[in-house]
Design a protein around this motif. Sequence first.
Motif, PDB file in Angstrom:
ATOM      1  N   THR A  32     113.505  60.754 -28.728  1.00  0.00           N
ATOM      2  CA  THR A  32     112.075  60.449 -28.817  1.00  0.00           C
ATOM      3  C   THR A  32     111.591  60.011 -27.441  1.00  0.00           C
ATOM      4  N   PHE A  33     110.689  60.777 -26.896  1.00  0.00           N
ATOM      5  CA  PHE A  33     110.104  60.474 -25.593  1.00  0.00           C
ATOM      6  C   PHE A  33     108.698  59.927 -25.791  1.00  0.00           C
ATOM      7  N   VAL A  34     108.331  58.930 -25.003  1.00  0.00           N
ATOM      8  CA  VAL A  34     106.946  58.476 -24.917  1.00  0.00           C
ATOM      9  C   VAL A  34     106.478  58.739 -23.489  1.00  0.00           C
ATOM     10  N   VAL A  35     105.601  59.710 -23.351  1.00  0.00           N
ATOM     11  CA  VAL A  35     105.064  60.083 -22.043  1.00  0.00           C
ATOM     12  C   VAL A  35     103.828  59.238 -21.786  1.00  0.00           C
ATOM     13  N   VAL A  36     103.832  58.480 -20.692  1.00  0.00           N
ATOM     14  CA  VAL A  36     102.772  57.505 -20.429  1.00  0.00           C
ATOM     15  C   VAL A  36     102.103  57.812 -19.094  1.00  0.00           C
ATOM     16  N   VAL A  56     101.782  59.630 -25.188  1.00  0.00           N
ATOM     17  CA  VAL A  56     102.039  60.637 -26.208  1.00  0.00           C
ATOM     18  C   VAL A  56     103.508  60.524 -26.613  1.00  0.00           C
ATOM     19  N   LYS A  57     103.767  60.415 -27.919  1.00  0.00           N
ATOM     20  CA  LYS A  57     105.138  60.326 -28.431  1.00  0.00           C
ATOM     21  C   LYS A  57     105.555  61.700 -28.945  1.00  0.00           C
ATOM     22  N   VAL A  58     106.680  62.208 -28.430  1.00  0.00           N
ATOM     23  CA  VAL A  58     107.150  63.542 -28.810  1.00  0.00           C
ATOM     24  C   VAL A  58     108.641  63.492 -29.128  1.00  0.00           C
ATOM     25  N   ARG A  59     109.068  64.431 -30.002  1.00  0.00           N
ATOM     26  CA  ARG A  59     110.488  64.603 -30.276  1.00  0.00           C
ATOM     27  C   ARG A  59     110.709  66.032 -30.724  1.00  0.00           C
ATOM     28  N   GLY A  60     111.681  66.687 -30.099  1.00  0.00           N
ATOM     29  CA  GLY A  60     111.985  68.051 -30.467  1.00  0.00           C
ATOM     30  C   GLY A  60     110.823  69.007 -30.277  1.00  0.00           C
ATOM     31  N   GLY A  61     109.933  68.722 -29.334  1.00  0.00           N
ATOM     32  CA  GLY A  61     108.785  69.581 -29.078  1.00  0.00           C
ATOM     33  C   GLY A  61     107.578  69.283 -29.940  1.00  0.00           C
ATOM     34  N   ASP A  62     107.708  68.343 -30.893  1.00  0.00           N
ATOM     35  CA  ASP A  62     106.593  68.005 -31.781  1.00  0.00           C
ATOM     36  C   ASP A  62     105.950  66.690 -31.345  1.00  0.00           C
ATOM     37  N   VAL A  63     104.628  66.636 -31.420  1.00  0.00           N
ATOM     38  CA  VAL A  63     103.889  65.420 -31.108  1.00  0.00           C
ATOM     39  C   VAL A  63     103.900  64.517 -32.336  1.00  0.00           C
ATOM     40  N   LEU A 106     103.694  48.478 -26.229  1.00  0.00           N
ATOM     41  CA  LEU A 106     105.120  48.168 -26.337  1.00  0.00           C
ATOM     42  C   LEU A 106     105.654  48.499 -27.723  1.00  0.00           C
ATOM     43  N   GLU A 107     104.858  48.266 -28.753  1.00  0.00           N
ATOM     44  CA  GLU A 107     105.278  48.612 -30.103  1.00  0.00           C
ATOM     45  C   GLU A 107     105.315  50.130 -30.276  1.00  0.00           C
ATOM     46  N   PHE A 108     104.321  50.837 -29.707  1.00  0.00           N
ATOM     47  CA  PHE A 108     104.256  52.292 -29.802  1.00  0.00           C
ATOM     48  C   PHE A 108     105.478  52.938 -29.135  1.00  0.00           C
ATOM     49  N   ALA A 109     105.935  52.347 -28.020  1.00  0.00           N
ATOM     50  CA  ALA A 109     107.028  52.939 -27.249  1.00  0.00           C
ATOM     51  C   ALA A 109     108.392  52.376 -27.628  1.00  0.00           C
ATOM     52  N   ARG A 110     108.464  51.520 -28.640  1.00  0.00           N
ATOM     53  CA  ARG A 110     109.726  50.866 -28.978  1.00  0.00           C
ATOM     54  C   ARG A 110     110.807  51.894 -29.330  1.00  0.00           C
ATOM     55  N   ASP A 111     112.003  51.692 -28.783  1.00  0.00           N
ATOM     56  CA  ASP A 111     113.184  52.530 -29.024  1.00  0.00           C
ATOM     57  C   ASP A 111     113.031  53.958 -28.498  1.00  0.00           C
ATOM     58  N   ALA A 112     112.059  54.204 -27.637  1.00  0.00           N
ATOM     59  CA  ALA A 112     111.866  55.542 -27.081  1.00  0.00           C
ATOM     60  C   ALA A 112     112.273  55.552 -25.603  1.00  0.00           C
ATOM     61  N   VAL A 113     112.331  56.745 -25.063  1.00  0.00           N
ATOM     62  CA  VAL A 113     112.588  56.934 -23.633  1.00  0.00           C
ATOM     63  C   VAL A 113     111.242  57.152 -22.947  1.00  0.00           C
ATOM     64  N   GLY A 134     103.992  37.199 -19.899  1.00  0.00           N
ATOM     65  CA  GLY A 134     105.059  36.502 -20.601  1.00  0.00           C
ATOM     66  C   GLY A 134     105.831  37.336 -21.601  1.00  0.00           C
ATOM     67  N   TYR A 135     105.790  38.670 -21.498  1.00  0.00           N
ATOM     68  CA  TYR A 135     106.560  39.537 -22.398  1.00  0.00           C
ATOM     69  C   TYR A 135     107.869  39.933 -21.720  1.00  0.00           C
ATOM     70  N   ASP A 136     108.930  40.001 -22.504  1.00  0.00           N
ATOM     71  CA  ASP A 136     110.192  40.513 -21.982  1.00  0.00           C
ATOM     72  C   ASP A 136     110.100  42.029 -21.850  1.00  0.00           C
ATOM     73  N   TRP A 137     110.550  42.538 -20.702  1.00  0.00           N
ATOM     74  CA  TRP A 137     110.554  43.980 -20.517  1.00  0.00           C
ATOM     75  C   TRP A 137     111.627  44.584 -21.423  1.00  0.00           C
ATOM     76  N   PRO A 138     111.283  45.556 -22.273  1.00  0.00           N
ATOM     77  CA  PRO A 138     112.243  46.077 -23.255  1.00  0.00           C
ATOM     78  C   PRO A 138     113.435  46.808 -22.669  1.00  0.00           C
ATOM     79  N   GLY A 139     113.444  47.064 -21.379  1.00  0.00           N
ATOM     80  CA  GLY A 139     114.566  47.785 -20.788  1.00  0.00           C
ATOM     81  C   GLY A 139     114.603  49.255 -21.164  1.00  0.00           C
ATOM     82  N   PHE A 140     113.431  49.890 -21.163  1.00  0.00           N
ATOM     83  CA  PHE A 140     113.356  51.308 -21.503  1.00  0.00           C
ATOM     84  C   PHE A 140     114.227  52.149 -20.573  1.00  0.00           C
ATOM     85  N   ARG A 141     114.809  53.213 -21.123  1.00  0.00           N
ATOM     86  CA  ARG A 141     115.292  54.290 -20.261  1.00  0.00           C
ATOM     87  C   ARG A 141     114.071  55.013 -19.718  1.00  0.00           C
ATOM     88  N   VAL A 142     114.111  55.367 -18.461  1.00  0.00           N
ATOM     89  CA  VAL A 142     112.946  55.974 -17.815  1.00  0.00           C
ATOM     90  C   VAL A 142     113.342  57.321 -17.224  1.00  0.00           C
TER      91      VAL A 142
END
Length: 608
Positions: A32-36, A56-63, A106-113, A134-142
């Motif tokens: 699951t990619f989140v393109v920002v 935009v959140k995409v996975r397997g070519g689907d939005v 941050l909630e929209f992109a949670r657990d995504a790349v 004051g938010y912790d950076w989620p440590g996204f893969r980028v």
Amino acid sequence: MPSATPPSTSPSGPPMLQPSFEDLGTPLSDVTFVVVDLETTGGRAADGGITEIGAVKVRGGDVLGELQSLVNPGHPVPAFVARLTGITTSMVATAPPLELVLPSFLEFARDAVLVAHNAPFDVGFLRAACDRLGYDWPGFRVVDTVPLARRVVTRDEAPNHKLSTLAALFRARVTPDHRALADARATVDVLHALLERMAPLGITHLEDLATATDPVPPDVRRKRTLADGLPEAPGVYLFRGPGDEVLYVGTSTNLRKRVRSYFTAAEKRGRITEMVRIAHAVTPVVCATPLEAQVRELRLIAEHAPRYNRRSKHPERQTWVRLTDEAYPRLSVVREVRAGTPHIGPFPSRQAAQAAVDALHDALPLRQCTARLPRVARVAGSPCALAGMGRCSAPCTATQAPDAAYDHVAAAARTALTGDASVVVDALAAHVGRLAAQERFEEAGRVTQRLRAFVQGAARAQRLDPVTRCAELVAARPTTAGGWELIAVKHARLAGTAVTGPDEDPLPVVDALRATAEAVSPPVPPAPACHPEEAALVLAWLDEPGVRLVHVSDPWACPVRSAAEHADLGAVSTTVAGLWGEPAEPVDAVDPVDPVADPAPVATMTAC
């Protein structure tokens, strides 16, 4: 005999299975990619001036979903940003602040790349916002699509790797327009196209993306044999293509070591890696001194215009500012220097030359019309709007006698171009001060840029003029080995060079150097008889500590009061100190002590 435990089971757990290669990573189709994309008020992440977030959140070519929101940055949107993005201060005045928008993203992109085009910019702003709020950076893969594009998109396909260029190349369904959601949608199409191109290269899993842009691909590493046999000496190297065409020209103090670096992890430039893939041979040109190598590099680049060199390929594009030879002179931007009229430059572009012209017009009421005016007109002309504003003395209206007031203006312009630039510097410095006092900083910045362009152009010409007029100059610099490095310069062009040993008498070598130096036809000053960058290299060499003048055929001196006096632009009020950029190169005197020849010629030289 007791039965053995089947190899596919474990006495205390679930069956143990031998993983396949597909199980060693996460297939890209399952990620699951989140393109920002962000729009901001400037380039500093520490300021946190975000004006819009699009994702935009995409996975397997689907939005799977989209997120878009304007953001109130807490301060006005600069005018140049509003022109670029179309986002104005009034548009974001009623938008939610970042502290309300960031949690939703941050909630929209949670657990995504996270994916972005030039990811360090967008991720830098997001991280800075998390730290500030004051938010912790989620440590996204980028994943950054820029280095991915550099890996698989060649210069033959696209001149650069900008988002708009790649979107056009891959026929993205959305055209990027500097709005966050549109740019994010375009980046989605670019990402999918890049991943499709990378699949044949074995990049099919998320873990593969971590090394997809690693340097030194196997085909490049195999080319390292091109460095075999190159000398460990200063000189120039030419990478050549299949048709023996010159692809790239470079210089180094150690040819073999430098060329070998192109096949190691030290080489980070994508375009150069592409060049190495094409190259079939490397031609070395050994030089006696580093200065000779630098000059040869410039000349070879200008001669061959290699496609992978970015600088110094078109010396004919250098521009000058000229005060015309007319009854009532005016300023003109020209390509060639003409005798009998003052010039400043050269400028790297026509825009820089025009900025210098604007600076002179700001300070002096020179006419800006292009008509050729007689000294005394039979019929008075119609004054233009500039005359009504006091910015032109309207010599076109002189019917009884020559316009003496304009003669004074032209004389002041001639002095500013060829000597003391104080009249321009003082006028524009005062103007910048007034604008800064009124907090009109953008206008003050534009005036500052014009003033900088003028001062640097005038200082450059005033420094070039005396060495260009000098028919022959010989100078020496001690080497670390105890000998002398000698150069012969004619009309600013390097005409010859030599090196003596520690126990060798340099004077016979000087005589031989003068006898064998290249014949150079005199140019029209201040234009040198060479590439302007070559003249700059020669002057920089002459400025180095320890240089001695051996012979000077003509007086070599710069004006005592010249534009170089204002190179640091110190006359401007410190109120706008933040508007200044890099100061021009200072002009130092060459050491007049000469241990190897008659010092008499040196006495004619002042600081230059």
